[in-house]
Motif scaffolding. Structure first.
Motif, PDB file in Angstrom:
ATOM      1  N   ILE A  54      33.450  35.435  36.200  1.00  0.00           N
ATOM      2  CA  ILE A  54      33.246  33.991  36.416  1.00  0.00           C
ATOM      3  C   ILE A  54      32.961  33.726  37.897  1.00  0.00           C
ATOM      4  O   ILE A  54      32.059  32.950  38.239  1.00  0.00           O
ATOM      5  N   ILE A  66      37.457  39.273  33.399  1.00  0.00           N
ATOM      6  CA  ILE A  66      36.751  38.019  33.107  1.00  0.00           C
ATOM      7  C   ILE A  66      36.735  37.040  34.292  1.00  0.00           C
ATOM      8  O   ILE A  66      35.715  36.401  34.565  1.00  0.00           O
ATOM      9  N   MET A  67      37.858  36.962  35.017  1.00  0.00           N
ATOM     10  CA  MET A  67      37.892  36.014  36.137  1.00  0.00           C
ATOM     11  C   MET A  67      36.900  36.438  37.233  1.00  0.00           C
ATOM     12  O   MET A  67      36.256  35.592  37.856  1.00  0.00           O
ATOM     13  N   THR A  96      36.998  42.772  29.612  1.00  0.00           N
ATOM     14  CA  THR A  96      38.295  42.386  29.041  1.00  0.00           C
ATOM     15  C   THR A  96      38.939  41.316  29.937  1.00  0.00           C
ATOM     16  O   THR A  96      38.333  40.874  30.931  1.00  0.00           O
ATOM     17  N   SER A  97      40.170  40.968  29.580  1.00  0.00           N
ATOM     18  CA  SER A  97      40.852  39.939  30.378  1.00  0.00           C
ATOM     19  C   SER A  97      41.041  40.396  31.834  1.00  0.00           C
ATOM     20  O   SER A  97      41.233  39.567  32.722  1.00  0.00           O
TER      21      SER A  97
END
Lengths: 84, 292
Positions: free
Chosen positions: A48, A44-45, A40-41
């Protein structure tokens, strides 16, 4: 760069430990990660950052196209494409 | 890319009045065209037997917090404020001129603000079905006056308050996908037959500080928002797939899982702008299905 099998293993391990609702047994390289909200949000970072670390390349987040984090296969194709 | 070469002159539009606060007032033939669009959208909602609702003007901040609204869209929110109700505060307010020479209210103390003027129509449905266990898909529709504060306003195109018609589904992933696919096809077919120059484009919501907001990044990566763009410039509608985001935030379940949802949204003033630009204001020049 690390061998492909090692990168796939690192991605799978990360998704199982940080994602939602998947185990080593249920996660495949085709499991939709965002669509099923395994990632989820909130994660996500970090995912990455992991891909940056594994590929040794900086990712320009603004340029990312839909689908590039669809599943582990898509991540491999987009960010480690030269290995396939 | 389909485009229109026509330009709409609002100063000559009968029954149209623009308020510089970012709002439109409609009467006469302009209002009639607006109402014909509303009938069109209601007709589309009826094809899936969507139940019509009338929703309140405000929504509780406590509910919107569940979807992180305030960190995502603080720049758009408009608050309904009331004066603190104690007698002394009200006496102070009425004792001097309540409005200054610049048109600003000389407020004294405000009561705590616990609500927000509705920023999007469909939020009301997730609150309504909170904690429900659904035994069948829910198809719902409403038209709400929505409020979004912007730096600049453009008549009919970007307004502080505007009308948003939404058709919403709560269901399984398959039910939601079928709904979204059917509406895209239906809208596409209608625009083609009406000769309205539109195209579908992937988009994201107007998040605050999107470069630093992972929610904006998620929308960018997932391609969950598709906008219907008129004349290459103006988004007049959108299809939004939410996955189980709202189902989880509001504990709505179907088949033992958080319900999935999607909505089709129409900015009615923007549709009005598109149709007026393309066909003018005369009823007989509008597409057949809008002449009733």
């Amino acid at each position: 760069m690390k061998p492909e099998a090692e990168i796939r293993r690192a991605l799978r391990e990360w998704v199982v430990s940080h994602g939602r609702g998947v185990t080593e047994k249920t996660l495949s390289d085709e499991t939709p990660l965002l669509e099923r909200r395994v990632i989820t949000s909130l994660q996500i970072m970090d995912l990455i950052l992991l891909v940056e670390e594994l590929s040794g390349k900086r990712i320009d987040v603004q340029q990312l196209k839909p689908g590039v984090f669809h599943n582990i296969n898509a991540i491999m194709l987009r960010f480690f494409g030269e290995m396939n | 890319m389909p485009t229109s070469r026509k330009i709409l002159d609002l100063s000559k539009l009968e029954g149209y009045r623009w308020l510089p606060t970012g709002q439109s007032a409609l009467a006469g033939p302009t209002l009639e065209r607006f109402q014909s669009l509303e009938r069109l959208f209601l007709g589309w909602a009826a094809t899936v037997k969507a139940q019509e609702h009338r929703v309140p003007s405000v929504i509780s901040a406590e509910q919107l917090k569940k979807v992180d609204y305030f960190r995502s869209f603080p720049h758009l929110m408009t608050l309904p404020a009331t004066l603190a109700p104690d007698g002394e505060n009200l006496r102070r307010f009425t004792a001097s001129e309540p409005v200054d020479a610049q048109g600003r209210l000389r407020e004294t103390a405000f009561a705590p603000v616990r609500d927000v003027l509705t920023p999007a129509a469909c939020y009301h449905f997730y609150v309504l079905f909170q904690d429900a266990v659904l035994d069948r898909p829910q198809l719902l529709t409403t038209c709400a006056t929505c409020f979004r504060w912007e730096r600049q306003f453009v008549p009919l195109q970007r307004q502080w308050s505007f009308s948003m018609r939404e058709i919403v589904v709560l269901g399984t992933p398959d039910e939601v996908e079928t709904f979204a696919g059917r509406f895209r096809e239906r809208i596409q077919r209608w625009c083609e037959s009406a000769k309205l120059p539109v195209e579908w484009k992937t988009a994201t919501d107007p998040f605050f500080n999107p470069k630093k907001n992972p929610k904006a990044l998620m929308q960018q990566l997932e391609s969950v928002k598709t906008e219907l763009v008129f004349d290459g410039k103006l988004a007049i509608g959108s299809i939004n797939r939410h996955g189980d985001y709202f189902g989880e935030a509001f504990n709505i379940r179907r088949k033992k899982e958080p319900v999935h949802s999607a909505c089709v949204a129409f900015g009615v003033e923007r549709w009005l702008f598109a149709l007026l630009t393309q066909f003018g204001v005369r009823r007989t020049d509008w597409p057949l299905s809008l002449r009733r």
